[in-house]
Design an enzyme around this catalytic site. Structure first.
Site, PDB file in Angstrom:
ATOM      1  N   ASP A   3       0.101  -7.508   1.218  1.00 16.44           N
ATOM      2  CA  ASP A   3       0.561  -6.146   1.498  1.00 16.44           C
ATOM      3  C   ASP A   3       2.078  -6.085   1.617  1.00 16.44           C
ATOM      4  O   ASP A   3       2.620  -5.416   2.494  1.00 16.44           O
ATOM      5  CB  ASP A   3      -0.094  -5.582   2.758  1.00 16.44           C
ATOM      6  CG  ASP A   3       0.016  -4.056   2.823  1.00 16.44           C
ATOM      7  OD1 ASP A   3       0.231  -3.447   1.769  1.00 16.44           O
ATOM      8  OD2 ASP A   3      -0.092  -3.493   3.925  1.00 16.44           O
ATOM      9  N   GLY A  48      -6.927 -25.784  -3.181  1.00 22.49           N
ATOM     10  CA  GLY A  48      -8.009 -26.470  -3.875  1.00 22.49           C
ATOM     11  C   GLY A  48      -9.101 -26.937  -2.946  1.00 22.49           C
ATOM     12  O   GLY A  48      -9.709 -27.997  -3.149  1.00 22.49           O
ATOM     13  N   HIS A  97       0.823  -1.210   0.000  1.00 21.99           N
ATOM     14  CA  HIS A  97       0.000   0.000   0.000  1.00 21.99           C
ATOM     15  C   HIS A  97       0.863   1.269   0.000  1.00 21.99           C
ATOM     16  O   HIS A  97       0.337   2.366  -0.202  1.00 21.99           O
ATOM     17  CB  HIS A  97      -0.987  -0.011   1.169  1.00 21.99           C
ATOM     18  CG  HIS A  97      -0.394   0.253   2.516  1.00 21.99           C
ATOM     19  ND1 HIS A  97      -0.111  -0.737   3.421  1.00 21.99           N
ATOM     20  CD2 HIS A  97      -0.042   1.406   3.126  1.00 21.99           C
ATOM     21  CE1 HIS A  97       0.380  -0.213   4.529  1.00 21.99           C
ATOM     22  NE2 HIS A  97       0.440   1.094   4.380  1.00 21.99           N
ATOM     23  N   GLY A 135       2.973   6.069   8.485  1.00 20.00           N
ATOM     24  CA  GLY A 135       4.340   6.335   8.043  1.00 20.00           C
ATOM     25  C   GLY A 135       5.290   5.249   8.491  1.00 20.00           C
ATOM     26  O   GLY A 135       6.348   5.051   7.905  1.00 20.00           O
ATOM     27  N   ASN A 136       4.900   4.507   9.556  1.00 18.36           N
ATOM     28  CA  ASN A 136       5.680   3.349   9.987  1.00 18.36           C
ATOM     29  C   ASN A 136       5.493   2.161   9.055  1.00 18.36           C
ATOM     30  O   ASN A 136       6.240   1.184   9.134  1.00 18.36           O
ATOM     31  CB  ASN A 136       5.265   2.911  11.397  1.00 18.36           C
ATOM     32  CG  ASN A 136       6.140   3.502  12.485  1.00 18.36           C
ATOM     33  OD1 ASN A 136       5.653   4.201  13.335  1.00 18.36           O
ATOM     34  ND2 ASN A 136       7.436   3.232  12.435  1.00 18.36           N
ATOM     35  N   SER A 137       4.481   2.218   8.198  1.00 16.99           N
ATOM     36  CA  SER A 137       4.186   1.088   7.310  1.00 16.99           C
ATOM     37  C   SER A 137       5.418   0.719   6.491  1.00 16.99           C
ATOM     38  O   SER A 137       6.024   1.569   5.845  1.00 16.99           O
ATOM     39  CB  SER A 137       3.043   1.445   6.369  1.00 16.99           C
ATOM     40  OG  SER A 137       1.844   1.631   7.073  1.00 16.99           O
TER      41      SER A 137
END
Length: 462
Positions: free
Chosen positions: A134, A267, A104, A208-210
């Site tokens: 992510d 599956g 992101h 902002g730590n992402s």
């Protein structure tokens, strides 16, 4: 008073002296022993944590798009490109400039700048990205001899371990926060598109730590910070990090040349075993994933598992939810033969299951209609497990599916993932047959399609 202070310090050092006998006490011999700070650890780790500035161009949709009356009158209203900027963090994982961050933060970005804590700046390109996990792997252009963090096997992490979260919250600059691992095997609790399995920490994580680092007391990376659980928008002490074991698989596939993450295909569909199910199955305690449906081509089916069986563990690691099971399979990686422990008719069994990609059986026979067709640009494929996985459709879906409607089919209401059932009352059984059926039906065309669980009729004139 002085005796009290010395006695307290001596008692504190009982647990700190590496070779002291149980009866031995001593006074701290250095300022470092007294302060017990994280300074050496921070100095070691922060050079490998970077700030990321990404820019992407997005198309804005006109509120009148598709309206038969106002669509043409206001076609210039909206629909113009708009630039979005995002700020996040990343972690250098190799001396040649391989960086991990969140999808992101950098997904679909047209311009990515990576800034080290020394102020050095590099352009970067995305080697591999995956919205569901992510995660994204970047390569710094022209980088060499870079500082980097080693990956620790996140399966060895335990609740209660001291950790540091390093990143660039709110764009204020590189920041370090401390806490502990407060939970493991957290699935389905993170926000956004990320799904799966997370390490939970109370180390403050803010916007902002992402993409930043979650490290242990040895300076090894155990997770990539991805999200928080909050009502106010700020950190409430419940943050989530993607485990390093999954990051290692992403790096491996990126170096192999993949531009998208390839997950092993189960599956099957399943559900967690709750207390009621556990009692009826004779498990004693809730746990495991009950197989509710299974595809004939599933590697689990070929290993002898079936509907009603309960998958208990993958490679010795217990699984309690479908996302956790998929996580364990993803960590194992394609080509690996996983040891599956499961319950069958009350009996615990083990099986070896090959981790495979979703098969192309039957062949997808993809086609795109040319400019002379009734619906030029319409792309179609025959349903199979690989196509169903790509389009996030039920694994048992059959028929001919729209993979890209193109301009004209989109105008009449067809969407990606629609399964074509009939054209003018004739069954659609083959992608190659669609254009002939459309030509035969023209100029008044009626298409019956399946979208999710709903059938719909589309009528138009050519």
């Amino acid at each position: 008073m002085l005796r009290t202070v010395v006695a307290a310090l001596a008692a504190l050092t009982l647990c700190l002296a590496p070779s002291a006998s149980p009866a031995e006490t001593r006074v701290p011999e250095s300022q470092a022993e007294i302060s017990l700070s994280f300074v050496p650890l921070v100095k070691q780790a922060t050079p490998a944590v970077v700030n990321i500035y990404a820019r992407r161009t997005v198309e804005t949709r006109s509120p009148f798009a598709g309206d038969p009356l106002f669509g043409n009158l206001f076609r210039e209203f909206g629909g113009r490109p708009r630039v979005q900027n995002s700020l996040g963090s990343g972690v250098i994982l190799s001396d040649d400039g391989i960086v991990v961050s969140n999808y992101h933060v950098v997904g679909q970005a047209t311009d990515i700048r990576v800034v080290l804590n020394t102020g050095e700046e590099y352009a970067a390109t995305v080697l591999l990205g995956d919205e569901e996990s992510d995660l994204a792997i970047l390569k710094l252009e022209g980088a060499g001899d870079m500082p980097y963090l080693a990956l620790r096997d996140s399966d060895t992490v335990e609740v209660g371990e001291l950790v540091l979260a390093i990143g660039n919250p709110f764009g204020v600059g590189q920041t370090v926060t401390s806490g502990i691992v407060s939970g493991l095997a957290r699935s389905g609790t993170a926000t956004g598109n990320a799904r799966g399995y997370f390490i939970q920490t109370d180390a403050p994580i803010n916007p902002g730590n992402s993409g930043g680092a979650l490290i242990d007391v040895n300076g090894d990376l155990i997770g990539v910070n991805t999200s928080i659980l909050t009502r106010s928008g700020g950190s409430n002490g419940i943050g989530f990090a993607i485990p390093s074991a999954l990051v290692a698989q992403f790096v491996e596939q990126a170096r192999a040349g993949n531009d998208g993450f390839a997950r092993p295909w189960a599956g099957m569909t399943g559900q967690p075993v709750d207390a009621d199910l556990s009692e009826s199955l004779g498990l004693g305690l809730p746990g495991g994933v009950l197989i509710a449906a299974i595809h004939a081509e599933s590697p689990f089916a070929k290993a002898g598992l079936g509907v009603g069986d309960v998958v208990l563990a993958v490679d010795g690691q217990p699984v309690n939810t479908p996302p956790e099971m998929i996580y364990r399979m993803s960590v194992a990686g394609l080509g690996h033969v996983a040891r599956i422990r499961y319950l069958h008719d009350g009996e615990r069994r083990e099986a070896e299951v090959e981790m495979i990609a979703a098969p192309e059986t039957p062949p997808r026979d993809a086609v795109t209609l040319d400019d002379r067709a009734v619906l030029p640009g319409l792309s179609l494929a025959r349903m199979n497990p690989a196509v169903a996985t790509e389009l996030d459709l039920p694994m048992a879906a059959e028929g001919v599916v729209v993979t890209d409607p193109g301009l004209y089919a989109a105008r009449i209401g067809l969407r990606r993932g629609d399964i074509l059932l009939t054209i003018d009352g004739r069954a659609v059984t083959d992608p190659d047959r669609v254009d002939r059926l459309l030509r035969r039906a023209a100029p008044r065309v009626e298409i019956e399609a399946l979208r999710g669980n709903r059938r719909s009729i589309v009528r138009f004139r050519t």
